[in-house]
Design an enzyme around this catalytic site. Structure first.
Site, mmCIF file in Angstrom:
data_model
loop_
_atom_site.group_PDB
_atom_site.id
_atom_site.type_symbol
_atom_site.label_atom_id
_atom_site.label_comp_id
_atom_site.label_asym_id
_atom_site.label_seq_id
_atom_site.Cartn_x
_atom_site.Cartn_y
_atom_site.Cartn_z
ATOM 1 N N CYS B 84 0.846 -1.203 0.000
ATOM 2 C CA CYS B 84 0.000 0.000 0.000
ATOM 3 C C CYS B 84 0.886 1.260 0.000
ATOM 4 O O CYS B 84 1.534 1.547 -0.990
ATOM 5 C CB CYS B 84 -0.980 -0.056 1.169
ATOM 6 N N HIS B 192 -3.619 -5.551 1.114
ATOM 7 C CA HIS B 192 -2.884 -5.823 2.357
ATOM 8 C C HIS B 192 -2.867 -7.311 2.696
ATOM 9 O O HIS B 192 -3.787 -7.792 3.367
ATOM 10 C CB HIS B 192 -3.553 -5.072 3.517
ATOM 11 N N GLU B 194 -1.134 -8.686 4.945
ATOM 12 C CA GLU B 194 -0.977 -8.850 6.406
ATOM 13 C C GLU B 194 -2.312 -8.761 7.133
ATOM 14 O O GLU B 194 -2.392 -9.077 8.312
ATOM 15 C CB GLU B 194 0.017 -7.807 6.942
#
Lengths: 89, 225
Positions: B84, B192, B194
């Site tokens: 990002c 994302h 994560e």
């Protein structure tokens, strides 16, 4: 000599400007015949010292290349370089 | 495998990124940008709003000493991943092609997206795997933009990591969601991974990404072919 510099940074010609589209739509809603091709950018303004306007202009473009504009998606242009009279030497 | 997560003022995804890396078996540390040092196998620039996104997202962080550390580490063989805002920083630093500009239509988008891996080269291509992925996005300036000749070269040289499937979230050209550089050791992704490491978060496709990435780096950073 002391100069007041204004540098505009805008999206590249022809790039979609969602902020410009939003502003144009809002203006149309306010009754302004809708402006076409509206784009939104940034205006930087600062004071610089230099022997002549051309030197100051070149320095402004060098600053645009180094940091203020991303050439992949933006264009920079010096809007004006005005001498500030009466400024301390 | 040592991973360093670089933290700038305004970064806000460093903890979940470090957790995801540690969960995949990386020996992980967070490094404040002024203290980032060489020596890791993987550098991750996480999401957020580094330096407040002033000027442009990533513009100030890209010109900071921390990026010189990351660049030298990459030149020495390390891998680099930007997620990002980290992707935006790597583009601004000239380590990845293109720019990420304001979403079309305008607006911040925070939702899950479907991604299609595009068989990119190197460890990152191996890490995204071959099957459809679901990762979340959260961005206002995620529209991948690059001139046509640059995009043609990305496709030709196997450097498109993944594209968006289904509803277009941001107007990215060629629907590009992630790319790798010419060396294959620098990657950027707008979604994302994560945030997709546990079913309780809504999905775990990101966990597989980090696990495969560690495996690929342990194998010497090579992809599948």
């Amino acid at each position: 000599m002391t100069w007041r510099v204004r540098l505009a940074v805008l999206p590249l010609e022809g790039m979609r400007s969602p902020e410009g589209d939003t502003a144009a739509a809002a203006l149309a809603a306010l009754g302004f015949g809708p402006p076409s091709g509206m784009t939104v950018g940034k205006l930087y303004e600062w004071t610089a010292e230099g022997d002549d306007a051309e030197v100051v202009r070149r320095q402004a473009m060098a600053m645009a290349e180094a940091l203020l504009a991303n050439p992949v998606s933006e264009r920079a242009e010096v809007v004006d370089v005005r001498e500030v009279r009466g400024a301390p030497a | 495998m040592r991973a360093t997560v670089v933290v700038f003022p305004g970064t806000n995804c460093e903890r979940e990124t470090a957790e995801a890396l540690a969960g995949a078996g990386f020996d992980t540390r967070l490094a404040w940008h002024e203290e980032a040092a060489e020596g890791a196998d993987l550098y991750v620039l996480p999401g957020g709003f580094a330096h407040g996104d002033y000027l442009r997202p990533g513009a100030v962080a890209a010109r900071s000493p921390a990026l010189e550390v990351v660049r030298r580490a990459w030149q020495g063989g390390a891998h680099v991943l930007g997620i990002c805002n980290g992707f935006q920083i790597l583009q601004e630093a000239g380590l990845l092609p293109g720019a990420l500009v304001a979403n079309v239509p305008a607006g911040f988008r925070s939702r899950w997206v479907a991604l299609r891996p595009r068989a990119a080269r190197g460890a990152f291509g191996r890490a995204v795997g071959g099957g459809r992925l679901r990762w979340p996005i959260a961005h206002g300036a995620g529209r991948f933009f690059a001139p046509e000749e640059v995009r043609r070269e990305l496709w030709r040289s196997g450097r498109v990591l993944a594209t968006y499937e289904g509803e277009d979230p941001n107007g990215s050209l060629d629907r590009i969601a992630g790319v790798v550089d010419a060396s294959g050791r620098v990657a950027g992704v707008m979604p994302h991974p994560e945030r997709a490491v546990d079913r309780r978060l809504g999905g775990e496709d990101g966990r597989a990404f980090f696990l495969r990435l560690r495996e690929a780096l342990a194998d010497g950073g090579e992809g599948d072919g």
